[in-house]
Design a protein around this motif. Structure first.
Motif, PDB file in Angstrom:
ATOM      1  N   TRP A 135     -28.346  61.998   4.575  1.00  0.00           N
ATOM      2  CA  TRP A 135     -28.082  63.412   4.305  1.00  0.00           C
ATOM      3  C   TRP A 135     -29.384  64.189   4.479  1.00  0.00           C
ATOM      4  CZ3 TRP A 135     -23.099  64.853   3.350  1.00  0.00           C
ATOM      5  CH2 TRP A 135     -22.884  66.212   3.083  1.00  0.00           C
ATOM      6  N   ARG A 136     -29.797  64.386   5.730  1.00  0.00           N
ATOM      7  CA  ARG A 136     -31.062  65.050   6.036  1.00  0.00           C
ATOM      8  C   ARG A 136     -30.885  66.566   6.056  1.00  0.00           C
ATOM      9  NH1 ARG A 136     -35.242  62.748   7.746  1.00  0.00           N
ATOM     10  NH2 ARG A 136     -35.395  60.521   7.899  1.00  0.00           N
ATOM     11  N   GLU A 137     -31.763  67.269   5.343  1.00  0.00           N
ATOM     12  CA  GLU A 137     -31.743  68.724   5.316  1.00  0.00           C
ATOM     13  C   GLU A 137     -33.182  69.232   5.244  1.00  0.00           C
ATOM     14  OE1 GLU A 137     -27.995  70.101   2.760  1.00  0.00           O
ATOM     15  OE2 GLU A 137     -29.182  68.534   1.793  1.00  0.00           O
ATOM     16  N   SER A 138     -33.428  70.322   5.916  1.00  0.00           N
ATOM     17  CA  SER A 138     -34.750  70.943   5.853  1.00  0.00           C
ATOM     18  C   SER A 138     -34.853  71.756   4.561  1.00  0.00           C
ATOM     19  CB  SER A 138     -34.958  71.868   7.053  1.00  0.00           C
ATOM     20  OG  SER A 138     -34.091  72.997   6.948  1.00  0.00           O
ATOM     21  N   ASN A 139     -36.058  72.194   4.255  1.00  0.00           N
ATOM     22  CA  ASN A 139     -36.260  73.024   3.068  1.00  0.00           C
ATOM     23  C   ASN A 139     -35.458  74.327   3.200  1.00  0.00           C
ATOM     24  OD1 ASN A 139     -37.407  73.289   0.508  1.00  0.00           O
ATOM     25  ND2 ASN A 139     -39.003  74.632   1.298  1.00  0.00           N
ATOM     26  N   ALA A 140     -35.386  74.868   4.424  1.00  0.00           N
ATOM     27  CA  ALA A 140     -34.611  76.090   4.653  1.00  0.00           C
ATOM     28  C   ALA A 140     -33.120  75.842   4.412  1.00  0.00           C
ATOM     29  CB  ALA A 140     -34.846  76.607   6.070  1.00  0.00           C
ATOM     30  N   GLU A 141     -32.627  74.693   4.834  1.00  0.00           N
ATOM     31  CA  GLU A 141     -31.216  74.356   4.611  1.00  0.00           C
ATOM     32  C   GLU A 141     -30.929  74.161   3.123  1.00  0.00           C
ATOM     33  OE1 GLU A 141     -29.872  72.024   8.632  1.00  0.00           O
ATOM     34  OE2 GLU A 141     -31.334  71.025   7.330  1.00  0.00           O
ATOM     35  N   LEU A 142     -31.857  73.548   2.408  1.00  0.00           N
ATOM     36  CA  LEU A 142     -31.691  73.374   0.964  1.00  0.00           C
ATOM     37  C   LEU A 142     -31.681  74.725   0.259  1.00  0.00           C
ATOM     38  CD1 LEU A 142     -34.030  70.308   0.408  1.00  0.00           C
ATOM     39  CD2 LEU A 142     -31.533  70.319   0.215  1.00  0.00           C
ATOM     40  N   LYS A 143     -32.545  75.632   0.694  1.00  0.00           N
ATOM     41  CA  LYS A 143     -32.602  76.981   0.108  1.00  0.00           C
ATOM     42  C   LYS A 143     -31.290  77.719   0.384  1.00  0.00           C
ATOM     43  CE  LYS A 143     -34.741  80.584  -1.649  1.00  0.00           C
ATOM     44  NZ  LYS A 143     -35.083  80.711  -3.031  1.00  0.00           N
ATOM     45  N   ALA A 144     -30.760  77.598   1.604  1.00  0.00           N
ATOM     46  CA  ALA A 144     -29.488  78.238   1.946  1.00  0.00           C
ATOM     47  C   ALA A 144     -28.346  77.662   1.108  1.00  0.00           C
ATOM     48  CB  ALA A 144     -29.199  78.078   3.435  1.00  0.00           C
ATOM     49  N   LYS A 145     -28.370  76.339   0.876  1.00  0.00           N
ATOM     50  CA  LYS A 145     -27.345  75.705   0.038  1.00  0.00           C
ATOM     51  C   LYS A 145     -27.443  76.235  -1.390  1.00  0.00           C
ATOM     52  CE  LYS A 145     -26.994  71.181   0.227  1.00  0.00           C
ATOM     53  NZ  LYS A 145     -27.101  69.741  -0.121  1.00  0.00           N
ATOM     54  N   TYR A 146     -28.673  76.346  -1.893  1.00  0.00           N
ATOM     55  CA  TYR A 146     -28.894  76.905  -3.231  1.00  0.00           C
ATOM     56  C   TYR A 146     -28.283  78.306  -3.321  1.00  0.00           C
ATOM     57  CZ  TYR A 146     -31.460  79.722  -6.612  1.00  0.00           C
ATOM     58  OH  TYR A 146     -31.788  80.616  -7.595  1.00  0.00           O
ATOM     59  N   GLU A 147     -28.542  79.138  -2.315  1.00  0.00           N
ATOM     60  CA  GLU A 147     -28.028  80.509  -2.330  1.00  0.00           C
ATOM     61  C   GLU A 147     -26.505  80.539  -2.277  1.00  0.00           C
ATOM     62  OE1 GLU A 147     -30.259  82.261   0.872  1.00  0.00           O
ATOM     63  OE2 GLU A 147     -32.084  82.368  -0.366  1.00  0.00           O
ATOM     64  N   ARG A 148     -25.895  79.646  -1.488  1.00  0.00           N
ATOM     65  CA  ARG A 148     -24.427  79.555  -1.449  1.00  0.00           C
ATOM     66  C   ARG A 148     -23.860  79.136  -2.798  1.00  0.00           C
ATOM     67  NH1 ARG A 148     -25.429  76.959   3.288  1.00  0.00           N
ATOM     68  NH2 ARG A 148     -24.889  74.922   2.439  1.00  0.00           N
TER      69      ARG A 148
ATOM     70  N   MET B 124     -33.087  66.908   2.458  1.00  0.00           N
ATOM     71  CA  MET B 124     -32.267  65.757   2.143  1.00  0.00           C
ATOM     72  C   MET B 124     -31.711  65.883   0.738  1.00  0.00           C
ATOM     73  SD  MET B 124     -34.074  62.263   3.294  1.00  0.00           S
ATOM     74  CE  MET B 124     -35.064  62.385   4.741  1.00  0.00           C
ATOM     75  N   ALA B 125     -30.531  65.443   0.574  1.00  0.00           N
ATOM     76  CA  ALA B 125     -29.992  65.320  -0.771  1.00  0.00           C
ATOM     77  C   ALA B 125     -30.579  64.035  -1.370  1.00  0.00           C
ATOM     78  CB  ALA B 125     -28.474  65.238  -0.732  1.00  0.00           C
ATOM     79  N   LEU B 126     -30.452  63.914  -2.646  1.00  0.00           N
ATOM     80  CA  LEU B 126     -30.898  62.706  -3.329  1.00  0.00           C
ATOM     81  C   LEU B 126     -29.698  61.788  -3.534  1.00  0.00           C
ATOM     82  CD1 LEU B 126     -33.150  64.482  -5.949  1.00  0.00           C
ATOM     83  CD2 LEU B 126     -33.907  63.264  -3.922  1.00  0.00           C
TER      84      LEU B 126
ATOM     85  N   PRO C  87     -36.031  56.909 -15.864  1.00  0.00           N
ATOM     86  CA  PRO C  87     -36.961  55.891 -16.348  1.00  0.00           C
ATOM     87  C   PRO C  87     -37.095  54.668 -15.439  1.00  0.00           C
ATOM     88  CG  PRO C  87     -34.919  55.716 -17.553  1.00  0.00           C
ATOM     89  CD  PRO C  87     -34.802  56.931 -16.659  1.00  0.00           C
ATOM     90  N   VAL C  88     -36.162  54.502 -14.485  1.00  0.00           N
ATOM     91  CA  VAL C  88     -36.217  53.323 -13.615  1.00  0.00           C
ATOM     92  C   VAL C  88     -36.486  53.680 -12.153  1.00  0.00           C
ATOM     93  CG1 VAL C  88     -34.847  51.830 -15.110  1.00  0.00           C
ATOM     94  CG2 VAL C  88     -33.700  53.241 -13.396  1.00  0.00           C
ATOM     95  N   ASN C  89     -36.765  54.946 -11.882  1.00  0.00           N
ATOM     96  CA  ASN C  89     -37.116  55.397 -10.535  1.00  0.00           C
ATOM     97  C   ASN C  89     -36.069  54.969  -9.502  1.00  0.00           C
ATOM     98  OD1 ASN C  89     -38.720  56.735  -8.688  1.00  0.00           O
ATOM     99  ND2 ASN C  89     -39.939  54.913  -8.237  1.00  0.00           N
ATOM    100  N   CYS C  90     -34.801  55.309  -9.766  1.00  0.00           N
ATOM    101  CA  CYS C  90     -33.710  54.886  -8.884  1.00  0.00           C
ATOM    102  C   CYS C  90     -33.075  56.052  -8.139  1.00  0.00           C
ATOM    103  CB  CYS C  90     -32.655  54.115  -9.677  1.00  0.00           C
ATOM    104  SG  CYS C  90     -31.711  55.119 -10.832  1.00  0.00           S
ATOM    105  N   ILE C  91     -33.831  57.138  -7.945  1.00  0.00           N
ATOM    106  CA  ILE C  91     -33.273  58.317  -7.282  1.00  0.00           C
ATOM    107  C   ILE C  91     -34.128  58.669  -6.063  1.00  0.00           C
ATOM    108  CG2 ILE C  91     -32.477  60.688  -7.565  1.00  0.00           C
ATOM    109  CD1 ILE C  91     -32.279  60.150 -10.585  1.00  0.00           C
ATOM    110  N   PRO C  92     -33.883  57.981  -4.939  1.00  0.00           N
ATOM    111  CA  PRO C  92     -34.618  58.294  -3.714  1.00  0.00           C
ATOM    112  C   PRO C  92     -33.900  59.377  -2.894  1.00  0.00           C
ATOM    113  CG  PRO C  92     -33.267  56.390  -3.336  1.00  0.00           C
ATOM    114  CD  PRO C  92     -33.059  56.794  -4.789  1.00  0.00           C
ATOM    115  N   PHE C  93     -34.519  59.766  -1.808  1.00  0.00           N
ATOM    116  CA  PHE C  93     -33.869  60.667  -0.859  1.00  0.00           C
ATOM    117  C   PHE C  93     -32.768  59.898  -0.137  1.00  0.00           C
ATOM    118  CE2 PHE C  93     -38.155  62.453  -1.263  1.00  0.00           C
ATOM    119  CZ  PHE C  93     -37.811  63.712  -1.688  1.00  0.00           C
ATOM    120  N   ASN C  94     -31.676  60.569   0.127  1.00  0.00           N
ATOM    121  CA  ASN C  94     -30.545  59.959   0.816  1.00  0.00           C
ATOM    122  C   ASN C  94     -30.797  60.058   2.323  1.00  0.00           C
ATOM    123  OD1 ASN C  94     -28.091  59.282   1.971  1.00  0.00           O
ATOM    124  ND2 ASN C  94     -26.882  60.357   0.439  1.00  0.00           N
ATOM    125  N   PRO C  95     -31.081  58.940   2.996  1.00  0.00           N
ATOM    126  CA  PRO C  95     -31.407  58.996   4.425  1.00  0.00           C
ATOM    127  C   PRO C  95     -30.232  59.444   5.298  1.00  0.00           C
ATOM    128  CG  PRO C  95     -31.168  56.728   3.716  1.00  0.00           C
ATOM    129  CD  PRO C  95     -31.087  57.579   2.483  1.00  0.00           C
TER     130      PRO C  95
END
Length: 85
Positions: A65-78, A1-3, A55-63
């Motif tokens: 924009w779901r991505e697996s760890n493998a998809e996040l790794k592939a995005k990082y590589e791109r 997921m993106a944040l 400081p205000v804890n306002c950065i949750p996961f974006n429901p």
């Protein structure tokens, strides 16, 4: 997921420089995160750096924009392979 950044953001400016993918930017009213660039810091760090410094804890996961760890790794590589402007 993106944040995502919620309306609780106080525009303190600490998250934006921490993002290794330059995914955080100032929107019309508060900071925003580009989900096409957000990898939750996968490939860079063990934990999302923006969440660590917020400081205000306002950065949750974006429901919407779901991505697996493998998809996040592939995005990082791109993103790493993309030419910089």
């Amino acid at each position: 997921m993106a944040l995502m950044i919620t309306d609780d953001c106080i525009n303190c400016d600490v998250c934006e420089p921490e993002c290794p993918n330059d995914a955080i930017f100032m929107g019309p009213e508060i900071y925003e995160i580009d989900p096409h660039k957000c990898t939750e810091c996968v490939g860079h760090y063990d934990e999302p750096q923006c969440k660590q410094v917020c400081p205000v804890n306002c950065i949750p996961f974006n429901p919407e924009w779901r991505e697996s760890n493998a998809e996040l790794k592939a995005k990082y590589e791109r993103l790493q392979a993309a030419p910089t402007k």
